[in-house]
Design an enzyme around this catalytic site. Structure first.
Site, short mmCIF file in Angstrom:
data_model
loop_
_atom_site.label_atom_id
_atom_site.label_comp_id
_atom_site.label_asym_id
_atom_site.label_seq_id
_atom_site.Cartn_x
_atom_site.Cartn_y
_atom_site.Cartn_z
N HIS A 199 0.87 -1.18 0.00
CA HIS A 199 0.00 0.00 0.00
C HIS A 199 0.91 1.24 0.00
O HIS A 199 2.01 1.19 0.53
CB HIS A 199 -0.84 -0.05 1.28
N ASP A 210 2.99 -4.28 8.19
CA ASP A 210 1.77 -3.51 7.94
C ASP A 210 0.62 -4.50 8.06
O ASP A 210 0.33 -5.26 7.13
CB ASP A 210 1.84 -2.88 6.54
N GLN A 246 -4.54 -5.22 7.09
CA GLN A 246 -5.52 -6.17 6.54
C GLN A 246 -5.46 -7.54 7.23
O GLN A 246 -6.13 -8.47 6.79
CB GLN A 246 -5.30 -6.35 5.02
N LYS A 280 -10.79 -0.61 10.32
CA LYS A 280 -10.89 -1.83 9.52
C LYS A 280 -11.23 -3.04 10.39
O LYS A 280 -11.23 -4.17 9.93
CB LYS A 280 -9.56 -2.09 8.80
N CYS A 292 -4.81 2.38 -3.66
CA CYS A 292 -3.53 2.88 -3.10
C CYS A 292 -2.40 1.88 -3.32
O CYS A 292 -1.49 1.75 -2.48
CB CYS A 292 -3.65 3.23 -1.61
N1 C6P Z 1 -6.37 0.46 2.77
C1 C6P Z 1 -8.12 0.07 1.17
O1 C6P Z 1 -9.20 0.34 0.63
P1 C6P Z 1 -5.23 3.87 6.96
O2 C6P Z 1 -5.82 4.62 5.81
O3 C6P Z 1 -4.08 4.60 7.59
O4 C6P Z 1 -6.25 3.41 7.94
O5 C6P Z 1 -4.65 2.51 6.34
C2 C6P Z 1 -3.71 2.54 5.32
C3 C6P Z 1 -3.43 1.15 4.82
C4 C6P Z 1 -2.16 0.62 5.01
N2 C6P Z 1 -1.87 -0.64 4.63
C5 C6P Z 1 -2.78 -1.42 4.05
C6 C6P Z 1 -2.41 -2.82 3.68
C7 C6P Z 1 -4.07 -0.95 3.83
O6 C6P Z 1 -4.98 -1.74 3.25
C8 C6P Z 1 -4.40 0.39 4.20
C9 C6P Z 1 -5.75 0.96 3.90
C10 C6P Z 1 -7.70 0.88 2.36
O7 C6P Z 1 -7.42 -0.85 0.77
C11 C6P Z 1 -7.80 2.34 2.12
S1 C6P Z 1 -6.73 2.89 0.85
#
Ligand code: C6P
Length: 424
Positions: free
Chosen positions: A129, A206, A209, A232, A372
């Site tokens: 991401h 990270d 997910q 999430k 992203c």
């Molecule tokens: N992915 C998706 O629709 P934030 O926005 O800080 O809560 O998370 C960022 C982020 C970082 N790593 C991974 C693997 C992610 O999936 C995400 C967030 C969302 O896939 C929003 S772009």
């Protein structure tokens, strides 16, 4: 394996999610398959938020009055609960941040800028991401460190033999997603950590997910840093967590300066506070952090093993059905290597148009775009994809609605005789 009720969670838990059961879209019950972007909240989380604002709210760590004491206690109890949930040794290893993005930036800026030297290497992967790419690009530019990327196998898994070749004494940090938000791939994080530690590198996971879907034990994993978001995992947006090993966090300088993160401030300088306050400058996301504890309670009451089993059953069902659709290309590996999400693409139908019609005519909410992960999409030779992502409240009938919708929308875009898609 045929899908039976023993793989699925009870349908009755849907009634805990008001938005899932109350909302009609396109005149039909909402089918919410955009859980990898953000999940919905159960009544238990919503009620805790209301209760705190009605009875317990004040700023934390500041007042000596009753409400401040109560909200401080709830805030610190949430930290303790999350520490236990992750298997962390101490609650002071849990830092509340604004989300996964905030957590990764904290490590990149605080640890990275202090420890990286010209020629040091940061190893990440092509499936990350942007939140696990851009902060490392920024820190590499500042420090002269070099960013390297683990490539993929043809089926969308990490190429572990390339990883081994890229790993060396120059590698100071490996930054990797436990689950890809686009391919759904579950990465072999435990193996990556063992191999990285063998060359003296640290590992940042990270886990945006994975923490909501798979049991996590940071001590067993031996992760150095692990980042995830509240929104999430049935919690509120605006809050997330950075787990870090105590001795690493202790040695790192504060990231943001301001209130709460100091022991003493003089006109000519300051001494930072102890963990975790050192990394929580300013008024934190008080109620969202407290509400994360209700989300953790909810996930634990259902059980992460049962949630994973449920998601795997839905994923297999969706994968089998989508594989039958001519001209639809599934991104990423076979179901046994993936978590509960499937991204797909059509040759000549843009993902945005596709998702729009799926929503407007079938009440099916999916995400369309690059999720992203622009570099990954570029590698796959596409600019965008459509993604269906599942969670504990989704049902097999909703997968049927998705598949029915896809078939009809595809036919609308590619009428017979003028087929605009081709088999992959
Ligand atoms: N992915 C998706 O629709 P934030 O926005 O800080 O809560 O998370 C960022 C982020 C970082 N790593 C991974 C693997 C992610 O999936 C995400 C967030 C969302 O896939 C929003 S772009």
């Amino acid at each position: 394996m045929p899908l039976t009720n023993k793989h699925l969670l009870p349908e009755s838990l849907r009634s805990d999610f008001p938005i899932i059961t109350n909302d009609l879209v396109a005149g039909r019950p909402l089918v919410f398959l955009d859980n990898a972007a953000s999940t919905q909240r159960p009544r238990q989380v919503i009620e805790l938020i209301t209760r705190v604002y009605e009875h317990d709210y004040a700023n934390v760590h500041r007042g000596i009055h009753t409400l401040s004491e109560r909200s401080t206690e709830l805030y610190e109890q949430a930290r303790e609960k999350i520490a236990v949930f992750l298997g962390a040794a101490h609650a002071r290893e849990i830092i509340f941040t604004q989300g996964t993005t905030g957590s990764i930036n904290l490590v990149a800026r605080s640890w990275g800028e202090t420890n990286l030297r010209p020629g040091d290497e940061i190893l990440t992967t092509v499936m990350e991401h942007h939140s696990n790419l851009v902060p490392w690009q920024q820190v590499a530019t500042k420090t002269g460190a070099i960013l390297r990327h683990v490539p993929l196998t043809d089926d969308g898994r990490l190429d572990m033999s390339a990883f081994q070749k890229l790993l060396s004494e120059r590698t100071k940090l490996v930054a990797v997603a436990s689950v890809s938000n686009t391919l759904g791939t579950i990465n072999p994080v435990a193996e990556i950590i063992t191999q990285a530690h063998a060359v003296g590198a640290l590992v940042l996971v990270d886990a945006a997910q994975s923490v909501p879907h798979l049991a996590t034990d940071v001590v067993k994993l031996d992760a150095d840093f692990l980042a995830f978001s509240g929104h999430k995992m049935l919690g509120p947006s605006g809050v997330g967590v950075l787990y870090g090993k105590e001795q690493l966090l202790d040695a790192m300088p504060p990231f943001l300066g301001g209130g709460s993160m100091i022991n003493e401030v003089r006109l000519d300088g300051f001494t930072p506070a102890e963990l975790p306050a050192k990394f929580e400058a300013g008024t934190p996301p008080i109620v969202p952090a407290i509400a994360m504890s209700a989300a953790v309670d909810y996930l634990q009451s259902v059980g992460l093993a049962a949630i994973h089993r449920h998601e795997m059953a839905l994923t297999q069902l969706a994968y089998d059905a989508l594989s039958q659709i001519e001209g639809l290309r599934i991104l990423g590996p076979a179901p046994e290597h993936r978590a509960g999400l499937i991204s797909f693409a059509f040759e000549r139908i843009h993902a945005h148009e596709f998702a729009q019609v799926l929503n407007d005519q079938f009440g099916v909410a999916v995400r369309a775009g690059h999720h992203c992960t622009q570099p990954l999409h570029k590698l796959l030779g596409i600019s965008a994809s459509t993604r269906a992502s599942f969670y504990l409240y989704n049902r097999p009938e909703e997968i049927d609605r998705l598949v029915e919708g896809i078939r009809i929308v595809q036919a609308m875009f590619a009428p017979q005789g003028r087929r605009r898609t081709r088999p992959q």
